[in-house]
Design a protein around this motif. Structure first.
Motif, mmCIF file in Angstrom:
data_model
loop_
_atom_site.group_PDB
_atom_site.id
_atom_site.type_symbol
_atom_site.label_atom_id
_atom_site.label_comp_id
_atom_site.label_asym_id
_atom_site.label_seq_id
_atom_site.Cartn_x
_atom_site.Cartn_y
_atom_site.Cartn_z
ATOM 1 N N LEU A 1 47.188 33.696 56.679
ATOM 2 C CA LEU A 1 46.606 34.564 55.659
ATOM 3 C C LEU A 1 45.218 34.101 55.233
ATOM 4 C CD1 LEU A 1 49.799 35.328 53.592
ATOM 5 C CD2 LEU A 1 48.398 36.974 54.834
ATOM 6 N N VAL A 2 44.990 32.806 55.213
ATOM 7 C CA VAL A 2 43.640 32.304 54.937
ATOM 8 C C VAL A 2 42.662 32.873 55.962
ATOM 9 C CG1 VAL A 2 42.195 30.234 55.069
ATOM 10 C CG2 VAL A 2 44.287 30.210 53.701
ATOM 11 N N ARG A 3 43.052 32.858 57.237
ATOM 12 C CA ARG A 3 42.184 33.408 58.285
ATOM 13 C C ARG A 3 42.038 34.919 58.145
ATOM 14 N NH1 ARG A 3 44.732 29.105 60.835
ATOM 15 N NH2 ARG A 3 46.545 30.340 61.423
ATOM 16 N N PHE A 4 43.128 35.607 57.751
ATOM 17 C CA PHE A 4 43.066 37.066 57.597
ATOM 18 C C PHE A 4 42.097 37.455 56.480
ATOM 19 C CE2 PHE A 4 44.520 41.113 55.837
ATOM 20 C CZ PHE A 4 44.638 41.891 56.986
ATOM 21 N N ILE A 5 42.185 36.763 55.359
ATOM 22 C CA ILE A 5 41.267 37.048 54.246
ATOM 23 C C ILE A 5 39.826 36.776 54.670
ATOM 24 C CG2 ILE A 5 40.598 36.389 51.901
ATOM 25 C CD1 ILE A 5 43.586 35.647 51.457
ATOM 26 N N ASP A 6 39.619 35.677 55.387
ATOM 27 C CA ASP A 6 38.274 35.282 55.792
ATOM 28 C C ASP A 6 37.670 36.250 56.805
ATOM 29 O OD1 ASP A 6 36.028 33.381 56.006
ATOM 30 O OD2 ASP A 6 36.845 32.964 58.000
ATOM 31 N N ARG A 7 38.482 36.701 57.769
ATOM 32 C CA ARG A 7 37.935 37.471 58.886
ATOM 33 C C ARG A 7 38.029 38.981 58.700
ATOM 34 N NH1 ARG A 7 40.681 33.919 63.840
ATOM 35 N NH2 ARG A 7 39.831 31.891 63.176
ATOM 36 N N VAL A 8 39.015 39.445 57.914
ATOM 37 C CA VAL A 8 39.232 40.883 57.784
ATOM 38 C C VAL A 8 38.786 41.411 56.424
ATOM 39 C CG1 VAL A 8 40.963 42.728 57.835
ATOM 40 C CG2 VAL A 8 41.153 40.789 59.417
ATOM 41 N N ILE A 9 39.253 40.795 55.347
ATOM 42 C CA ILE A 9 38.954 41.315 54.004
ATOM 43 C C ILE A 9 37.565 40.885 53.548
ATOM 44 C CG2 ILE A 9 39.727 41.446 51.625
ATOM 45 C CD1 ILE A 9 42.551 40.915 52.585
ATOM 46 N N ARG A 10 37.263 39.627 53.709
ATOM 47 C CA ARG A 10 35.910 39.090 53.476
ATOM 48 C C ARG A 10 35.442 39.191 52.033
ATOM 49 N NH1 ARG A 10 32.490 41.132 58.819
ATOM 50 N NH2 ARG A 10 33.875 40.190 60.387
ATOM 51 N N ARG A 11 36.355 39.150 51.106
ATOM 52 C CA ARG A 11 35.998 39.092 49.691
ATOM 53 C C ARG A 11 37.208 38.584 48.916
ATOM 54 N NH1 ARG A 11 36.638 44.450 50.990
ATOM 55 N NH2 ARG A 11 38.060 45.704 49.707
ATOM 56 N N PRO A 12 37.020 38.159 47.669
ATOM 57 C CA PRO A 12 38.146 37.622 46.899
ATOM 58 C C PRO A 12 39.255 38.659 46.711
ATOM 59 C CG PRO A 12 36.069 37.013 45.881
ATOM 60 C CD PRO A 12 35.736 38.004 46.946
ATOM 61 N N VAL A 13 40.485 38.193 46.689
ATOM 62 C CA VAL A 13 41.639 39.084 46.639
ATOM 63 C C VAL A 13 42.605 38.657 45.536
ATOM 64 C CG1 VAL A 13 41.493 39.552 49.111
ATOM 65 C CG2 VAL A 13 42.998 37.722 48.289
ATOM 66 N N VAL A 14 43.472 39.596 45.146
ATOM 67 C CA VAL A 14 44.670 39.302 44.380
ATOM 68 C C VAL A 14 45.822 39.294 45.376
ATOM 69 C CG1 VAL A 14 46.245 40.081 42.570
ATOM 70 C CG2 VAL A 14 43.776 40.410 42.301
ATOM 71 N N VAL A 15 46.528 38.188 45.492
ATOM 72 C CA VAL A 15 47.620 38.092 46.451
ATOM 73 C C VAL A 15 48.937 38.392 45.739
ATOM 74 C CG1 VAL A 15 46.469 36.507 48.014
ATOM 75 C CG2 VAL A 15 47.782 35.579 46.105
ATOM 76 N N CYS A 16 49.802 39.163 46.400
ATOM 77 C CA CYS A 16 51.088 39.545 45.841
ATOM 78 C C CYS A 16 52.162 39.320 46.900
ATOM 79 C CB CYS A 16 51.116 41.019 45.440
ATOM 80 S SG CYS A 16 49.795 41.543 44.325
ATOM 81 N N GLY A 17 53.336 38.905 46.468
ATOM 82 C CA GLY A 17 54.418 38.727 47.423
ATOM 83 C C GLY A 17 55.764 38.771 46.736
ATOM 84 N N LEU A 18 56.737 39.355 47.419
ATOM 85 C CA LEU A 18 58.114 39.400 46.937
ATOM 86 C C LEU A 18 58.926 38.306 47.608
ATOM 87 C CD1 LEU A 18 60.740 40.715 45.737
ATOM 88 C CD2 LEU A 18 60.779 42.157 47.784
ATOM 89 N N SER A 19 59.775 37.628 46.854
ATOM 90 C CA SER A 19 60.739 36.668 47.385
ATOM 91 C C SER A 19 60.016 35.549 48.126
ATOM 92 C CB SER A 19 61.746 37.393 48.283
ATOM 93 O OG SER A 19 62.874 36.602 48.532
ATOM 94 N N SER A 20 60.344 35.321 49.415
ATOM 95 C CA SER A 20 59.613 34.294 50.156
ATOM 96 C C SER A 20 58.135 34.627 50.238
ATOM 97 C CB SER A 20 60.205 34.125 51.560
ATOM 98 O OG SER A 20 60.172 35.352 52.278
ATOM 99 N N GLY A 21 57.798 35.926 50.198
ATOM 100 C CA GLY A 21 56.395 36.326 50.130
ATOM 101 C C GLY A 21 55.742 35.870 48.846
ATOM 102 N N GLY A 22 56.535 35.780 47.762
ATOM 103 C CA GLY A 22 56.018 35.255 46.510
ATOM 104 C C GLY A 22 55.723 33.778 46.600
#
Length: 277
Positions: free
Chosen positions: A37-58
């Motif tokens: 996910l660090v790589r995904f944010i860096d290469r795809v989103i390319r800006r600060p994000v709010v991360v959300c996750g349910l259960s193990s995703g949390g």
């Protein structure tokens, strides 16, 4: 996630191991998924994000709130995240062994990694002898988190789930290099924690639900000690998946929290996003 799209650009990420094209057998861990996910944010989103996750995703959202690259994450939502409870030997409260661990083992045995076995009927028949009696009531109350649904049909969320991911938690492989107490001491952003159905059986000490009140209190203590805000919202009547069961309440909860963050002193603070406060 569609109701959030009016205000946010939403990304729903299918992590490695959850899709056949990205299967990495035997290498399921919070550190590996978090790094993806660090790589995904860096290469795809390319800006600060709010991360959300349910259960193990949390728990993965918690990992990102602690270990993402500087400036990547500006806030995090832990939706009924099993902090401590998903560890084999947690610092506080019951462990995976006193919780959902047996059902993860059942899924892995009868459905197989990536559903390579897929004997759902056999799994249903084996429940009586292969999981503790106290768990049957919990499975009904925690629907639709992938553990409920009609006895003759596979719930859709279970179809989309890789049993090997759950099996990695049961013996502690998923968290072997990620002690939750140490992780939470390094959180660098404001956190929203939503807590749903939960109960500790007074006769056995078994946890019905994702996380106990004691474990949430410890998470709050650790995060607030970093100087970051911890916002707690309790929904005791909700099943494990708030966003799946009641999307409107989920969206209202997140947007109200985000509005409060934007209106607070941090909104005018020129410090880099993600810095410890």
């Amino acid at each position: 996630m569609r109701p959030l799209a009016d205000r946010y650009q939403v990304y729903a990420v299918d992590l490695r191991g959850q899709g056949r094209s990205t299967w990495t057998p035997g290498r399921y861990s919070l550190d590996i998924f978090g790094g993806d996910l660090v790589r995904f944010i860096d290469r795809v989103i390319r800006r600060p994000v709010v991360v959300c996750g349910l259960s193990s995703g949390g728990v993965i959202a918690a990992w990102l709130s602690a270990f993402a690259a500087p400036g990547q994450v500006r806030a995090a939502v832990y939706e009924d995240a099993p902090l401590f409870a998903s560890q084999a030997d947690p610092a506080v409260g019951p462990s995976i062994r006193q919780g959902v661990g047996p059902i993860f083992r059942l899924w892995h045995k009868w459905l197989g990694p990536q559903w390579s076995i897929g004997d759902f009927a056999g799994m249903q028949a084996a429940k009586v002898s292969e999981i503790p009696a106290w768990m049957h009531a919990a499975l009904q109350k925690m629907a639709p988190a992938g553990t409920g649904g009609p006895q003759t049909a596979v719930p859709q969320d279970l179809r989309e789930y890789d049993p090997e991911w759950g099996d990695a938690f049961a013996p502690g492989r998923a968290t072997v290099n990620c002690d939750h107490e140490s992780m939470l001491r390094q959180v660098k952003v404001p956190v929203l924690f939503t807590h749903h159905f939960h109960h500790v059986d007074p006769d056995t000490g078994q946890l019905l639900g994702a996380i106990t009140d004691l474990q949430v209190r410890r998470a709050r203590q650790l995060i607030e000690a970093t100087g970051n805000a911890f916002t707690y919202r309790e929904f005791p009547g909700m099943p494990h998946s708030l966003h799946g069961h009641d999307p409107a309440t989920y969206v209202d909860t997140i947007t109200a929290w985000a509005d409060d963050l934007a209106a607070g002193p941090a909104a005018a603070d020129p410090a880099p996003v993600g810095s410890t406060r």
